[in-house]
Write a protein that holds these residues in place. Sequence first.
Motif, PDB file in Angstrom:
ATOM      1  N   PHE A 182      -3.986 -12.512  -9.472  1.00 33.19           N
ATOM      2  CA  PHE A 182      -3.221 -13.355  -8.561  1.00 33.19           C
ATOM      3  C   PHE A 182      -2.674 -12.480  -7.432  1.00 33.19           C
ATOM      4  CE2 PHE A 182      -2.841 -14.661 -12.962  1.00 33.19           C
ATOM      5  CZ  PHE A 182      -3.236 -15.997 -12.926  1.00 33.19           C
ATOM      6  N   SER A 183      -2.597 -13.048  -6.241  1.00 31.28           N
ATOM      7  CA  SER A 183      -2.063 -12.325  -5.080  1.00 31.28           C
ATOM      8  C   SER A 183      -0.689 -12.867  -4.723  1.00 31.28           C
ATOM      9  CB  SER A 183      -3.010 -12.466  -3.884  1.00 31.28           C
ATOM     10  OG  SER A 183      -4.246 -11.828  -4.156  1.00 31.28           O
ATOM     11  N   TYR A 184       0.251 -11.948  -4.466  1.00 25.75           N
ATOM     12  CA  TYR A 184       1.606 -12.327  -4.098  1.00 25.75           C
ATOM     13  C   TYR A 184       2.037 -11.526  -2.874  1.00 25.75           C
ATOM     14  CZ  TYR A 184       1.914 -14.486  -8.720  1.00 25.75           C
ATOM     15  OH  TYR A 184       1.699 -15.263  -9.828  1.00 25.75           O
ATOM     16  N   ARG A 185       2.836 -12.140  -2.046  1.00 26.08           N
ATOM     17  CA  ARG A 185       3.404 -11.449  -0.905  1.00 26.08           C
ATOM     18  C   ARG A 185       4.819 -11.023  -1.265  1.00 26.08           C
ATOM     19  NH1 ARG A 185       1.298  -8.864   3.465  1.00 26.08           N
ATOM     20  NH2 ARG A 185       2.852  -8.661   5.122  1.00 26.08           N
ATOM     21  N   ASN A 186       5.078  -9.728  -1.186  1.00 29.43           N
ATOM     22  CA  ASN A 186       6.423  -9.187  -1.409  1.00 29.43           C
ATOM     23  C   ASN A 186       6.961  -9.491  -2.812  1.00 29.43           C
ATOM     24  OD1 ASN A 186       6.319  -8.287   1.236  1.00 29.43           O
ATOM     25  ND2 ASN A 186       7.357 -10.110   2.039  1.00 29.43           N
ATOM     26  N   VAL A 187       6.446  -8.778  -3.795  1.00 29.23           N
ATOM     27  CA  VAL A 187       6.938  -8.872  -5.167  1.00 29.23           C
ATOM     28  C   VAL A 187       8.261  -8.137  -5.272  1.00 29.23           C
ATOM     29  CG1 VAL A 187       6.500  -8.202  -7.555  1.00 29.23           C
ATOM     30  CG2 VAL A 187       4.636  -9.107  -6.149  1.00 29.23           C
ATOM     31  N   ALA A 188       9.288  -8.817  -5.778  1.00 27.65           N
ATOM     32  CA  ALA A 188      10.606  -8.185  -5.934  1.00 27.65           C
ATOM     33  C   ALA A 188      10.640  -7.312  -7.180  1.00 27.65           C
ATOM     34  CB  ALA A 188      11.699  -9.243  -5.998  1.00 27.65           C
ATOM     35  N   LYS A 189      10.117  -7.843  -8.295  1.00 26.65           N
ATOM     36  CA  LYS A 189      10.052  -7.044  -9.513  1.00 26.65           C
ATOM     37  C   LYS A 189       9.077  -7.680 -10.504  1.00 26.65           C
ATOM     38  CE  LYS A 189      14.051  -9.179 -11.816  1.00 26.65           C
ATOM     39  NZ  LYS A 189      15.355  -8.922 -12.480  1.00 26.65           N
ATOM     40  N   MET A 190       8.660  -6.871 -11.454  1.00 25.81           N
ATOM     41  CA  MET A 190       7.788  -7.324 -12.529  1.00 25.81           C
ATOM     42  C   MET A 190       8.323  -6.728 -13.827  1.00 25.81           C
ATOM     43  SD  MET A 190       3.635  -7.244 -12.447  1.00 25.81           S
ATOM     44  CE  MET A 190       2.623  -7.993 -13.726  1.00 25.81           C
ATOM     45  N   GLU A 191       8.512  -7.576 -14.845  1.00 27.49           N
ATOM     46  CA  GLU A 191       9.090  -7.136 -16.114  1.00 27.49           C
ATOM     47  C   GLU A 191       8.099  -7.355 -17.255  1.00 27.49           C
ATOM     48  OE1 GLU A 191      13.753  -8.048 -15.905  1.00 27.49           O
ATOM     49  OE2 GLU A 191      12.509  -9.758 -15.324  1.00 27.49           O
TER      50      GLU A 191
ATOM     51  N   LEU B  73       0.027  -4.203 -11.958  1.00 27.27           N
ATOM     52  CA  LEU B  73       0.543  -4.455 -10.622  1.00 27.27           C
ATOM     53  C   LEU B  73      -0.034  -3.410  -9.677  1.00 27.27           C
ATOM     54  CD1 LEU B  73       2.483  -6.014  -8.712  1.00 27.27           C
ATOM     55  CD2 LEU B  73       4.237  -4.324  -9.296  1.00 27.27           C
ATOM     56  N   ARG B  74      -0.623  -3.889  -8.569  1.00 23.26           N
ATOM     57  CA  ARG B  74      -1.187  -3.000  -7.554  1.00 23.26           C
ATOM     58  C   ARG B  74      -0.787  -3.508  -6.170  1.00 23.26           C
ATOM     59  NH1 ARG B  74      -5.305  -3.851 -11.237  1.00 23.26           N
ATOM     60  NH2 ARG B  74      -6.337  -2.029 -12.135  1.00 23.26           N
ATOM     61  N   ARG B  75      -0.641  -2.576  -5.250  1.00 20.88           N
ATOM     62  CA  ARG B  75      -0.450  -2.961  -3.847  1.00 20.88           C
ATOM     63  C   ARG B  75      -1.814  -2.975  -3.179  1.00 20.88           C
ATOM     64  NH1 ARG B  75       2.747   0.039   1.051  1.00 20.88           N
ATOM     65  NH2 ARG B  75       2.967  -1.802   2.395  1.00 20.88           N
ATOM     66  N   ILE B  76      -2.086  -3.997  -2.387  1.00 24.86           N
ATOM     67  CA  ILE B  76      -3.434  -4.185  -1.850  1.00 24.86           C
ATOM     68  C   ILE B  76      -3.731  -3.238  -0.694  1.00 24.86           C
ATOM     69  CG2 ILE B  76      -4.986  -5.826  -0.701  1.00 24.86           C
ATOM     70  CD1 ILE B  76      -3.598  -8.053  -2.270  1.00 24.86           C
ATOM     71  N   GLU B  77      -2.819  -3.170   0.319  1.00 24.06           N
ATOM     72  CA  GLU B  77      -3.183  -2.453   1.538  1.00 24.06           C
ATOM     73  C   GLU B  77      -3.029  -0.935   1.434  1.00 24.06           C
ATOM     74  OE1 GLU B  77      -0.542  -4.643   1.511  1.00 24.06           O
ATOM     75  OE2 GLU B  77      -0.720  -6.109   3.144  1.00 24.06           O
ATOM     76  N   LYS B  78      -1.902  -0.493   0.888  1.00 26.28           N
ATOM     77  CA  LYS B  78      -1.571   0.928   0.931  1.00 26.28           C
ATOM     78  C   LYS B  78      -1.096   1.404  -0.436  1.00 26.28           C
ATOM     79  CE  LYS B  78      -0.138   0.633   5.787  1.00 26.28           C
ATOM     80  NZ  LYS B  78       0.987   0.837   6.750  1.00 26.28           N
ATOM     81  N   THR B  79      -0.624   2.649  -0.454  1.00 22.75           N
ATOM     82  CA  THR B  79      -0.069   3.213  -1.684  1.00 22.75           C
ATOM     83  C   THR B  79       1.122   2.388  -2.159  1.00 22.75           C
ATOM     84  OG1 THR B  79      -0.745   5.456  -1.083  1.00 22.75           O
ATOM     85  CG2 THR B  79       1.034   5.245  -2.694  1.00 22.75           C
TER      86      THR B  79
END
Length: 277
Positions: free
Chosen positions: A235-244, A135-141
């Motif tokens: 895959f790209s997602y907008r606003n991921v709440a959580k990943m398990e 899991l990575r954030r695209i724009e910022k930290t």
Amino acid sequence: MTQMNYTGKSRVAIIANGKYQSKRIASKIFSALKHDPNFYLSKDNPDIVISIGGDGMLLSVFHMYEKALDKVRFVGIHTGHLGFYTDYRDFEVDEFLKNLRLDRGEKISYPLLRVTVTTADGRIVTARALNEASLRRIEKTMVADVAINGTQLERFRGDGITVSTPTGSTAYNKSIGGAVLHPTVEAFQMTEIASLNNRVYRTLGSSIIIPKGETVTIEPKRVGSYTVSIDNKSFSYRNVAKMEFFLDDKKISFLSTPSHIGFWERVKDAFIGEVDE
């Protein structure tokens, strides 16, 4: 139309990447098996899947048949450098065919990762990973809370987090400082990607080995676009709440043959080479 009965035959799928050498090997195996009374060649509902190419090809083949893991066994023939998922090189086809004809159903099984992504709008996506998921954030930290079995471990700040299977521990996980884990170990591994550690922000920093039965949960704390990578797909997602992440109840099974290469031999060949006396 009369349906033919193939009872007693092993159903074999031969799948190669687009390279000339891979196609040539696939053609040779097809010619050798098409008239063999012990085999029926079909990509539908196979017992054995022969992957010809490299580790990337085997990852793709795994995802093609991941819903049939209780039945199918995989075997890889490498047409490039020695890979972690391949037991045979392109010049060992005759040896492979000999061992395939001696096959009695033995297998070697390795753990898989189960991944669940929950988006902010409540959508839930599940998948299996043979190597790893990140899991990575695209724009910022990326800022995310990391918990293991409900206990918050840290608030992570950095580029992202990757979680790998034992077989995937030698891939991207190793390149970012993770440990190498033997593939028969019932565990998985979480490794930080370029975490921020200073007087203000702290994380554990080292990779963590998590046993079977426990769950890692990552909850991003900022809105934005995120990239979820599962093996060789992103895959790209907008606003991921959580990943398990947790170990799946299914495993991948490989053909157990006299030529099966031991894990530590693979590690030595891939990263060390010949040892000086």
